[in-house]
Scaffold this motif. Structure first.
Motif, PDB file in Angstrom:
ATOM      1  N   HIS A   1     -34.853  -5.148 -16.114  1.00 56.41           N
ATOM      2  CA  HIS A   1     -35.202  -5.434 -17.513  1.00 56.41           C
ATOM      3  C   HIS A   1     -34.444  -4.524 -18.485  1.00 56.41           C
ATOM      4  O   HIS A   1     -33.981  -4.960 -19.518  1.00 56.41           O
ATOM      5  CB  HIS A   1     -36.698  -5.237 -17.747  1.00 56.41           C
ATOM      6  CG  HIS A   1     -37.550  -6.273 -17.096  1.00 56.41           C
ATOM      7  ND1 HIS A   1     -37.969  -6.180 -15.784  1.00 56.41           N
ATOM      8  CD2 HIS A   1     -38.044  -7.431 -17.563  1.00 56.41           C
ATOM      9  CE1 HIS A   1     -38.705  -7.240 -15.485  1.00 56.41           C
ATOM     10  NE2 HIS A   1     -38.764  -8.020 -16.560  1.00 56.41           N
ATOM     11  N   PHE A   2     -34.384  -3.235 -18.136  1.00 56.73           N
ATOM     12  CA  PHE A   2     -33.778  -2.258 -19.047  1.00 56.73           C
ATOM     13  C   PHE A   2     -32.788  -1.399 -18.278  1.00 56.73           C
ATOM     14  O   PHE A   2     -33.186  -0.459 -17.594  1.00 56.73           O
ATOM     15  CB  PHE A   2     -34.861  -1.384 -19.687  1.00 56.73           C
ATOM     16  CG  PHE A   2     -35.837  -2.178 -20.494  1.00 56.73           C
ATOM     17  CD1 PHE A   2     -35.497  -2.651 -21.745  1.00 56.73           C
ATOM     18  CD2 PHE A   2     -37.082  -2.501 -19.974  1.00 56.73           C
ATOM     19  CE1 PHE A   2     -36.385  -3.409 -22.476  1.00 56.73           C
ATOM     20  CE2 PHE A   2     -37.976  -3.261 -20.711  1.00 56.73           C
ATOM     21  CZ  PHE A   2     -37.625  -3.730 -21.958  1.00 56.73           C
ATOM     22  N   PRO A   3     -31.507  -1.719 -18.379  1.00 61.84           N
ATOM     23  CA  PRO A   3     -30.497  -1.059 -17.556  1.00 61.84           C
ATOM     24  C   PRO A   3     -30.294   0.428 -17.865  1.00 61.84           C
ATOM     25  O   PRO A   3     -29.656   1.128 -17.087  1.00 61.84           O
ATOM     26  CB  PRO A   3     -29.224  -1.855 -17.842  1.00 61.84           C
ATOM     27  CG  PRO A   3     -29.468  -2.525 -19.144  1.00 61.84           C
ATOM     28  CD  PRO A   3     -30.935  -2.773 -19.230  1.00 61.84           C
ATOM     29  N   SER A   4     -30.812   0.907 -19.002  1.00 65.29           N
ATOM     30  CA  SER A   4     -30.582   2.322 -19.345  1.00 65.29           C
ATOM     31  C   SER A   4     -31.702   2.844 -20.233  1.00 65.29           C
ATOM     32  O   SER A   4     -32.483   2.076 -20.796  1.00 65.29           O
ATOM     33  CB  SER A   4     -29.253   2.462 -20.083  1.00 65.29           C
ATOM     34  OG  SER A   4     -29.369   1.840 -21.353  1.00 65.29           O
TER      35      SER A   4
ATOM     36  N   VAL B   1     -35.940   5.855 -17.330  1.00 65.07           N
ATOM     37  CA  VAL B   1     -36.451   4.558 -16.862  1.00 65.07           C
ATOM     38  C   VAL B   1     -37.378   4.774 -15.654  1.00 65.07           C
ATOM     39  O   VAL B   1     -38.404   4.104 -15.511  1.00 65.07           O
ATOM     40  CB  VAL B   1     -35.264   3.618 -16.521  1.00 65.07           C
ATOM     41  CG1 VAL B   1     -35.762   2.304 -15.938  1.00 65.07           C
ATOM     42  CG2 VAL B   1     -34.413   3.340 -17.761  1.00 65.07           C
ATOM     43  N   VAL B   2     -37.045   5.763 -14.847  1.00 67.86           N
ATOM     44  CA  VAL B   2     -37.853   6.090 -13.659  1.00 67.86           C
ATOM     45  C   VAL B   2     -39.281   6.505 -14.051  1.00 67.86           C
ATOM     46  O   VAL B   2     -40.257   6.098 -13.412  1.00 67.86           O
ATOM     47  CB  VAL B   2     -37.142   7.202 -12.835  1.00 67.86           C
ATOM     48  CG1 VAL B   2     -38.043   7.700 -11.713  1.00 67.86           C
ATOM     49  CG2 VAL B   2     -35.816   6.685 -12.282  1.00 67.86           C
ATOM     50  N   ASP B   3     -39.405   7.303 -15.120  1.00 67.88           N
ATOM     51  CA  ASP B   3     -40.736   7.723 -15.586  1.00 67.88           C
ATOM     52  C   ASP B   3     -41.592   6.513 -15.944  1.00 67.88           C
ATOM     53  O   ASP B   3     -42.790   6.477 -15.647  1.00 67.88           O
ATOM     54  CB  ASP B   3     -40.624   8.598 -16.850  1.00 67.88           C
ATOM     55  CG  ASP B   3     -39.921   9.924 -16.586  1.00 67.88           C
ATOM     56  OD1 ASP B   3     -40.093  10.468 -15.481  1.00 67.88           O
ATOM     57  OD2 ASP B   3     -39.195  10.385 -17.480  1.00 67.88           O
TER      58      ASP B   3
ATOM     59  N   GLY C   1     -35.909  -0.328  -9.417  1.00 70.15           N
ATOM     60  CA  GLY C   1     -35.061  -1.514  -9.481  1.00 70.15           C
ATOM     61  C   GLY C   1     -35.647  -2.592 -10.371  1.00 70.15           C
ATOM     62  O   GLY C   1     -34.947  -3.197 -11.195  1.00 70.15           O
ATOM     63  N   THR C   2     -36.944  -2.827 -10.215  1.00 70.36           N
ATOM     64  CA  THR C   2     -37.627  -3.843 -11.021  1.00 70.36           C
ATOM     65  C   THR C   2     -37.436  -3.558 -12.507  1.00 70.36           C
ATOM     66  O   THR C   2     -37.145  -4.456 -13.300  1.00 70.36           O
ATOM     67  CB  THR C   2     -39.146  -3.831 -10.707  1.00 70.36           C
ATOM     68  OG1 THR C   2     -39.295  -4.004  -9.304  1.00 70.36           O
ATOM     69  CG2 THR C   2     -39.877  -4.921 -11.454  1.00 70.36           C
TER      70      THR C   2
ATOM     71  N   THR D   1     -45.033  -8.091 -17.655  1.00 68.66           N
ATOM     72  CA  THR D   1     -44.494  -8.714 -18.864  1.00 68.66           C
ATOM     73  C   THR D   1     -43.652  -7.698 -19.630  1.00 68.66           C
ATOM     74  O   THR D   1     -43.779  -6.485 -19.430  1.00 68.66           O
ATOM     75  CB  THR D   1     -45.624  -9.188 -19.795  1.00 68.66           C
ATOM     76  OG1 THR D   1     -46.366  -8.027 -20.189  1.00 68.66           O
ATOM     77  CG2 THR D   1     -46.545 -10.159 -19.091  1.00 68.66           C
ATOM     78  N   LYS D   2     -42.816  -8.216 -20.523  1.00 69.10           N
ATOM     79  CA  LYS D   2     -41.993  -7.340 -21.365  1.00 69.10           C
ATOM     80  C   LYS D   2     -42.912  -6.454 -22.220  1.00 69.10           C
ATOM     81  O   LYS D   2     -42.643  -5.273 -22.412  1.00 69.10           O
ATOM     82  CB  LYS D   2     -41.093  -8.208 -22.258  1.00 69.10           C
ATOM     83  CG  LYS D   2     -39.927  -7.427 -22.826  1.00 69.10           C
ATOM     84  CD  LYS D   2     -39.078  -8.239 -23.792  1.00 69.10           C
ATOM     85  CE  LYS D   2     -38.186  -7.310 -24.592  1.00 69.10           C
ATOM     86  NZ  LYS D   2     -37.618  -7.936 -25.786  1.00 69.10           N
TER      87      LYS D   2
END
Lengths: 194, 194
Positions: free
Chosen positions: B47-50, B30-32, B42-43, B8-9
């Motif tokens: 949701h959050f491109p950056s 985002v990787v962390d 990717g998943t 979920t968000k």
């Protein structure tokens, strides 16, 4: 500047302002200013022991220039206190905006000093608040304003308008609605003073 | 978190807040956050491109938490509008100060987003001003306050108190006189509203 002229504080600050404007606050050193003045580094270090001291002195002079201009408004005797108070704020706001627009490097230096040199800013702010107290006091005497404690009210009026003159809000000043927003806050304050 | 739970968000934002708090806004990627959630990069990027999008979303959630709490005060019907308005401000100011003191890393991120993400902040501020308008409107109906344009007055009241809740002034909040200063500005505004 030829080195046979006496080295006044004003001359040093003029040169410092010139160099700060050219290289920016981060890159300007006391040595750069000494070069422009054609004096030894030692001579200048005696007046300004550090880069920070130089920046503070230039800022302090600029602040004094603002507050001295505003004192002239506080000293006026013609017209109502209400008009004087409004003119005082409009002038302060206009000086800040013009400075930011026309001299962004120096404005940014001033904004940083504002954050760091608490004593210089406190002194400046106290001077400005004393001018507001002077105008409000005149308004109370003329039965235009009603307030118990002039000093407390003067400070409250200054703080309530922070948005429009505190450099931390500089980004918001360029908003198209900023002028109207000040007028709305002014009306609220004015109603509170009457 | 086990990866068999639905993503979920809220779960993403909880993880993001946790990682941001641990590594700081600059170092968190985002990787962390994907690692903590045990999902593919990717998943999460869907949701959050950056990094910036992640920071904004966490800030936005925090702002919504503040404004929802304050809406409860605006919705109260017992007591006077004056008391409600005062409580609204005291609560806003106290939330901001507590956040800054107890969660300085996150507060500094929020202060930066405030400067950069104009749209998120504008939305938040408009929500807050609508709550003030609601309280002032109730005060006008109860003949406690007198104002022609509730919306304009609500915005003026909000702007006049910037010093005490705008994060650009956070350094000034720790001053010993800050609480009394708010009360003095409050008295000035209140007189203007009556």
């Amino acid at each position: 500047m030829a080195n046979d002229q006496p080295l006044t504080k004003e001359a040093i600050l003029d040169a410092a302002a010139q160099v700060l404007r050219r290289y920016g606050p981060e890159k300007t050193s006391v040595v750069d200013v000494a070069k422009v003045l054609q004096v030894s580094h030692g001579t200048l270090y005696r007046h300004f022991p550090s880069k920070a001291a130089l920046r503070e002195a230039v800022t302090e002079r600029w602040l004094l220039h603002i507050s001295d201009s505003l004192q002239l408004i506080a000293d006026q005797t013609q017209g109502s206190a209400q008009e004087r108070l409004h003119l005082w704020f409009v002038t302060l706001i206009s000086i800040k905006r013009t400075f930011r627009k026309e001299d962004p490097e120096m404005f940014s230096m001033y904004a940083n000093v504002t954050l760091e040199s608490v004593e210089i800013i406190q002194h400046h702010v106290n001077y400005l608040i004393s001018q507001l107290a002077q105008i409000i006091e005149a308004g109370v005497k003329a039965a235009e304003f009603h307030t118990e404690a002039t000093d407390v009210t003067a400070k409250a009026v200054f703080l309530a308008t922070s948005r429009f003159h505190h450099p931390a809000h500089a980004r918001e000043w360029s908003s198209a609605t900023s002028e109207q927003e000040f007028e709305n806050v002014w009306q609220l304050i004015l109603t509170g003073l009457k």
